[in-house]
Design a protein around this motif. Structure first.
Motif, mmCIF file in Angstrom:
data_model
loop_
_atom_site.group_PDB
_atom_site.id
_atom_site.type_symbol
_atom_site.label_atom_id
_atom_site.label_comp_id
_atom_site.label_asym_id
_atom_site.label_seq_id
_atom_site.Cartn_x
_atom_site.Cartn_y
_atom_site.Cartn_z
ATOM 1 N N VAL A 271 0.783 -1.180 0.053
ATOM 2 C CA VAL A 271 -0.178 0.204 0.136
ATOM 3 C C VAL A 271 0.792 1.206 -0.143
ATOM 4 C CG1 VAL A 271 -1.656 1.257 1.266
ATOM 5 C CG2 VAL A 271 -2.013 -1.112 1.090
ATOM 6 N N ALA A 272 1.771 1.322 0.958
ATOM 7 C CA ALA A 272 2.838 2.446 0.712
ATOM 8 C C ALA A 272 3.496 2.626 -0.445
ATOM 9 C CB ALA A 272 3.856 2.203 1.989
ATOM 10 N N GLU A 273 3.924 1.451 -1.149
ATOM 11 C CA GLU A 273 4.494 1.706 -2.453
ATOM 12 C C GLU A 273 3.835 2.269 -3.356
ATOM 13 O OE1 GLU A 273 6.894 -0.732 -5.886
ATOM 14 O OE2 GLU A 273 6.560 -1.728 -3.912
ATOM 15 N N ALA A 274 2.247 1.677 -3.416
ATOM 16 C CA ALA A 274 1.419 2.255 -4.261
ATOM 17 C C ALA A 274 1.115 3.686 -4.286
ATOM 18 C CB ALA A 274 0.004 1.298 -4.066
ATOM 19 N N GLU A 275 1.340 4.191 -3.046
ATOM 20 C CA GLU A 275 1.016 5.647 -2.663
ATOM 21 C C GLU A 275 2.154 6.430 -3.188
ATOM 22 O OE1 GLU A 275 -0.576 8.738 0.769
ATOM 23 O OE2 GLU A 275 0.114 6.879 1.333
ATOM 24 N N ILE A 276 3.434 5.979 -2.986
ATOM 25 C CA ILE A 276 4.435 6.606 -3.658
ATOM 26 C C ILE A 276 4.422 6.627 -5.196
ATOM 27 C CG2 ILE A 276 6.914 6.210 -3.862
ATOM 28 C CD1 ILE A 276 7.091 4.911 -0.979
ATOM 29 N N ALA A 277 4.071 5.473 -5.598
ATOM 30 C CA ALA A 277 3.803 5.603 -7.237
ATOM 31 C C ALA A 277 2.771 6.452 -7.516
ATOM 32 C CB ALA A 277 3.285 4.008 -7.570
ATOM 33 N N LEU A 278 1.740 6.565 -6.932
ATOM 34 C CA LEU A 278 0.780 7.725 -7.363
ATOM 35 C C LEU A 278 1.267 8.832 -7.152
ATOM 36 C CD1 LEU A 278 -2.288 7.903 -7.967
ATOM 37 C CD2 LEU A 278 -2.943 8.191 -5.662
ATOM 38 N N ALA A 279 1.996 9.238 -6.050
ATOM 39 C CA ALA A 279 2.628 10.540 -5.775
ATOM 40 C C ALA A 279 3.793 10.943 -7.070
ATOM 41 C CB ALA A 279 3.139 10.621 -4.472
#
Length: 408
Positions: free
Chosen positions: A75-83
């Protein structure tokens, strides 16, 4: 399991929006929980490349038996990818992580994963899908920070739908939740997002006069009985009936000229020059104009009549209502791409292609032309190359990002 006080304190600091406070406690540690917290802290500080590497290292360090911890890292990596606007990041991994979190009772992180998926769908213009996902989420039991995130997503969808009253209510709830969370960065994000409602979103051109409109004025105009030629979305509409000319650029150009001149007509030579991009009209151009006007007349159907006049053509709305032209607040050839680049995040060309529904090569050519004109800038090389543009201050970009997006 014994609680690690430093890990707990670092997590609390991150939850309060204090990444430096978190790093002070775990900066020198390389165990899995510390790596994960360091990654999140670096993401909050804006070093997304380092953050991604740390979170991935944490996921590997947790191992297969610690499914919940690994899911949180996903989930954290997905948020970084979105950012970082890596919209090609595998969405299935996020859905799988969400399922694991829900199965183990971690409702807060599962909800966070869902909001990331909704935000991604909004960015790529899949508003219907985003709205369906959002409707299934209940923010009531969530902590204040996640309730604020929920309301920001609700407001974002409402803005794309041009439902300004709903967006205003959602922004108010987001502001209240952000203040409850006491996270300055979140409060600033809500304030910045809600400011969109106070910015000009389009220009109204009618009877030779023009003025800027706010989003709620645009919404009221589209709900009126006026025949609206909408240059933001390339449609013609009246009281809910919509004729899309997105894939018919010549027909839309002709409709634009007729609406701009209404109630007067437009000379044939002027229509030919602008629609067919030629300064020398001949019989073949005049014949083509008659054909294209016939097609436009057929497409507009019950909304309006395209009438031939002595010197050209005129647009005649049914039932005597007025014709207005809704234009972008500032004229720009590649408005949709610039609207994406101006959101303050860095974009890869592949992410822009996904969001715009265009080929990556077309996007790259457009980026090169924008860079040559000083309207976009890149940093990095190869696959790490990213693009940004300074925000177009003073104007809302909501109408430039309607779905489906397309290069102009």
């Amino acid at each position: 399991m014994k609680t690690d006080p430093l890990i707990q304190a670092a997590a609390q600091a991150l939850a309060a929006g204090d990444p430096l406070g978190a790093l002070k406690r775990v900066a020198l540690r390389d165990d899995a929980p510390a790596l994960a917290l360091r990654g999140i802290a670096m993401a909050q500080l804006g070093d997304l490349i380092r953050a991604k590497a740390l979170v991935r290292s944490a996921a590997r360090a947790f191992g297969a038996r610690q499914a919940v911890a690994r899911a949180r890292c996903v989930v954290a990596e997905a948020e970084i990818a979105l950012a970082s606007r890596d919209l090609a990041w595998p969405a299935k991994a996020l859905r799988d992580a969400r399922a694991i979190l829900e199965a183990h009772g971690d409702r807060a992180n599962a909800a966070h994963a869902a909001y990331l998926e909704v935000r991604r769908r909004v960015l790529i213009g899949h508003i219907d899908d985003a709205e369906r996902l959002l409707a299934a989420l209940d923010p009531t039991p969530l902590p204040p920070a996640l309730r604020a995130a929920h309301e920001l997503v609700v407001a974002g969808v409402a803005l794309r739908r041009l439902q300004t009253a709903a967006a205003r209510v959602a922004f108010a709830r987001a502001k209240q939740a952000a203040y409850e969370a006491r996270i300055p960065a979140l409060i600033a994000e809500v304030e910045s997002a809600s400011h969109t409602l106070k910015l000009p979103a389009a220009r109204l051109i009618a009877s030779g006069e023009e003025r800027l409109l706010l989003l709620d004025e645009v919404e009221a105009l589209l709900a009126s009985e006026a025949l609206v030629v909408d240059a933001c979305r390339h449609v013609v509409q009246k009281t809910g009936a919509i004729v899309s000319l997105t894939r018919r650029p010549v027909l839309f150009d002709l409709a634009y000229q007729l609406a701009e001149a209404w109630p007067a007509d437009v000379p044939r030579d002027m229509l030919i020059a602008r629609a067919f991009r030629t300064s020398h009209a001949d019989d073949s151009h005049r014949a083509r104009l008659r054909v294209e006007m016939g097609r436009l007349r057929t497409m507009l159907g019950a909304l309006a009549e395209v009438s031939a006049t002595r010197r050209g053509f005129a647009l005649m709305p049914r039932h005597g209502h007025r014709v207005v032209l809704l234009a972008r607040p500032v004229e720009e050839t590649h408005a949709a791409m610039l609207a994406l680049l101006a959101d303050g995040e860095s974009w890869s060309s592949s992410a822009l292609a996904l969001a715009l529904g265009a080929s990556q090569r077309t996007v790259q050519r457009t980026l090169d032309s924008l860079a040559a004109a000083g309207k976009a800038q890149s940093f990095g090389r190869g696959r790490a190359r990213r693009w940004m543009a300074p925000p177009a201050s003073g104007f809302a970009t909501t109408l430039l990002l309607s779905a489906p997006l397309a290069l102009n």
